[in-house]
Design a protein around this motif. Structure first.
Motif, PDB file in Angstrom:
ATOM      1  N   SER A  14       0.850  -1.185   0.000  1.00 20.50           N
ATOM      2  CA  SER A  14       0.000   0.000   0.000  1.00 20.50           C
ATOM      3  C   SER A  14       0.887   1.237   0.000  1.00 20.50           C
ATOM      4  CB  SER A  14      -0.913   0.004   1.228  1.00 20.50           C
ATOM      5  OG  SER A  14      -0.136   0.003   2.409  1.00 20.50           O
ATOM      6  N   ASP A  15       0.315   2.358  -0.395  1.00 14.56           N
ATOM      7  CA  ASP A  15       1.053   3.608  -0.447  1.00 14.56           C
ATOM      8  C   ASP A  15       0.945   4.328   0.890  1.00 14.56           C
ATOM      9  OD1 ASP A  15       2.510   5.780  -1.363  1.00 14.56           O
ATOM     10  OD2 ASP A  15       0.724   6.793  -2.137  1.00 14.56           O
ATOM     11  N   GLU A  16       1.729   3.856   1.850  1.00 15.27           N
ATOM     12  CA  GLU A  16       1.779   4.454   3.180  1.00 15.27           C
ATOM     13  C   GLU A  16       3.230   4.802   3.484  1.00 15.27           C
ATOM     14  OE1 GLU A  16      -0.117   1.860   5.991  1.00 15.27           O
ATOM     15  OE2 GLU A  16      -1.750   1.449   4.585  1.00 15.27           O
ATOM     16  N   ARG A  17       3.451   5.970   4.046  1.00 17.53           N
ATOM     17  CA  ARG A  17       4.793   6.494   4.258  1.00 17.53           C
ATOM     18  C   ARG A  17       5.706   5.516   4.990  1.00 17.53           C
ATOM     19  NH1 ARG A  17       7.846   9.582   7.918  1.00 17.53           N
ATOM     20  NH2 ARG A  17       9.209  11.070   6.847  1.00 17.53           N
ATOM     21  N   GLU A  18       5.302   5.022   6.130  1.00 19.88           N
ATOM     22  CA  GLU A  18       6.171   4.124   6.907  1.00 19.88           C
ATOM     23  C   GLU A  18       6.457   2.823   6.149  1.00 19.88           C
ATOM     24  OE1 GLU A  18       7.956   4.899   9.555  1.00 19.88           O
ATOM     25  OE2 GLU A  18       7.085   6.893   9.305  1.00 19.88           O
ATOM     26  N   HIS A  19       5.474   2.343   5.429  1.00 26.41           N
ATOM     27  CA  HIS A  19       5.663   1.121   4.628  1.00 26.41           C
ATOM     28  C   HIS A  19       6.673   1.388   3.516  1.00 26.41           C
ATOM     29  CE1 HIS A  19       4.746  -2.767   3.010  1.00 26.41           C
ATOM     30  NE2 HIS A  19       4.177  -2.282   1.925  1.00 26.41           N
ATOM     31  N   MET A  20       6.584   2.551   2.876  1.00 27.43           N
ATOM     32  CA  MET A  20       7.548   2.940   1.844  1.00 27.43           C
ATOM     33  C   MET A  20       8.955   2.968   2.425  1.00 27.43           C
ATOM     34  SD  MET A  20       8.462   4.438  -1.206  1.00 27.43           S
ATOM     35  CE  MET A  20       7.076   5.281  -1.940  1.00 27.43           C
ATOM     36  N   LEU A  21       9.130   3.635   3.550  1.00 26.21           N
ATOM     37  CA  LEU A  21      10.450   3.744   4.163  1.00 26.21           C
ATOM     38  C   LEU A  21      11.002   2.375   4.553  1.00 26.21           C
ATOM     39  CD1 LEU A  21       9.866   6.930   6.351  1.00 26.21           C
ATOM     40  CD2 LEU A  21      11.069   6.780   4.153  1.00 26.21           C
ATOM     41  N   GLU A  22      10.150   1.516   5.070  1.00 26.82           N
ATOM     42  CA  GLU A  22      10.568   0.168   5.472  1.00 26.82           C
ATOM     43  C   GLU A  22      11.027  -0.652   4.261  1.00 26.82           C
ATOM     44  OE1 GLU A  22       7.927  -3.632   6.447  1.00 26.82           O
ATOM     45  OE2 GLU A  22       7.783  -2.088   7.998  1.00 26.82           O
ATOM     46  N   ARG A  23      10.223  -0.660   3.204  1.00 31.93           N
ATOM     47  CA  ARG A  23      10.549  -1.486   2.032  1.00 31.93           C
ATOM     48  C   ARG A  23      11.784  -0.970   1.293  1.00 31.93           C
ATOM     49  NH1 ARG A  23       6.249  -5.242   0.235  1.00 31.93           N
ATOM     50  NH2 ARG A  23       5.779  -6.236   2.218  1.00 31.93           N
TER      51      ARG A  23
END
Length: 127
Positions: A14-23
């Motif tokens: 999904s396009d979520e900030r924390e998920h982006m940073l993690e991946r």
């Protein structure tokens, strides 16, 4: 010592900030580990993201990992019909003693399907 390019890609759920940073952090760290790299080995990194991702700049994840004086840039991936959604790609230019054939490219999660033709790909499929 040679200049080499290392490719990587990861797919977000999904396009979520924390998920982006993690991946993105996972992708960068995996590429570093797989190729025995330190921050001093990096010349520059280009990140691209598909047009459905806009919660954060992928390069910000690298900045948080200490890429403070390494040139980074973000760009949009081409919008091709049927292409994989929610993907961040990277091309890192590094100095290394590794031969081109010994470079390990990193394709994580759903993006592992993008380059199944590469024999030395380190891939992590989604669970």
């Amino acid at each position: 010592m040679a200049v080499r390019a290392i490719r990587g890609a990861t797919q977000l759920e999904s396009d979520e900030r924390e998920h982006m940073l993690e991946r993105v952090s996972e992708m960068v760290l995996d590429a570093m580990g797989a190729n025995g790299l330190t921050l001093d080995d990096f010349i520059s990194v280009i990140f691209t993201a598909t047009s459905d991702l806009h919660s954060e700049f992928p390069a910000y994840a690298a900045r948080q990992l200490g890429f403070t004086d390494i040139p980074l840039i973000c760009a949009r991936e081409l919008e091709i019909a049927g292409s994989m959604p929610r993907v961040v790609r990277m091309m890192a230019h590094v100095e290394t003693d590794l031969a081109r054939a010994d470079i390990t490219h990193v394709y994580l999660h759903g993006a592992a399907a993008l380059r199944s033709d590469l024999a030395k790909v380190r891939s992590v499929p989604d669970a």
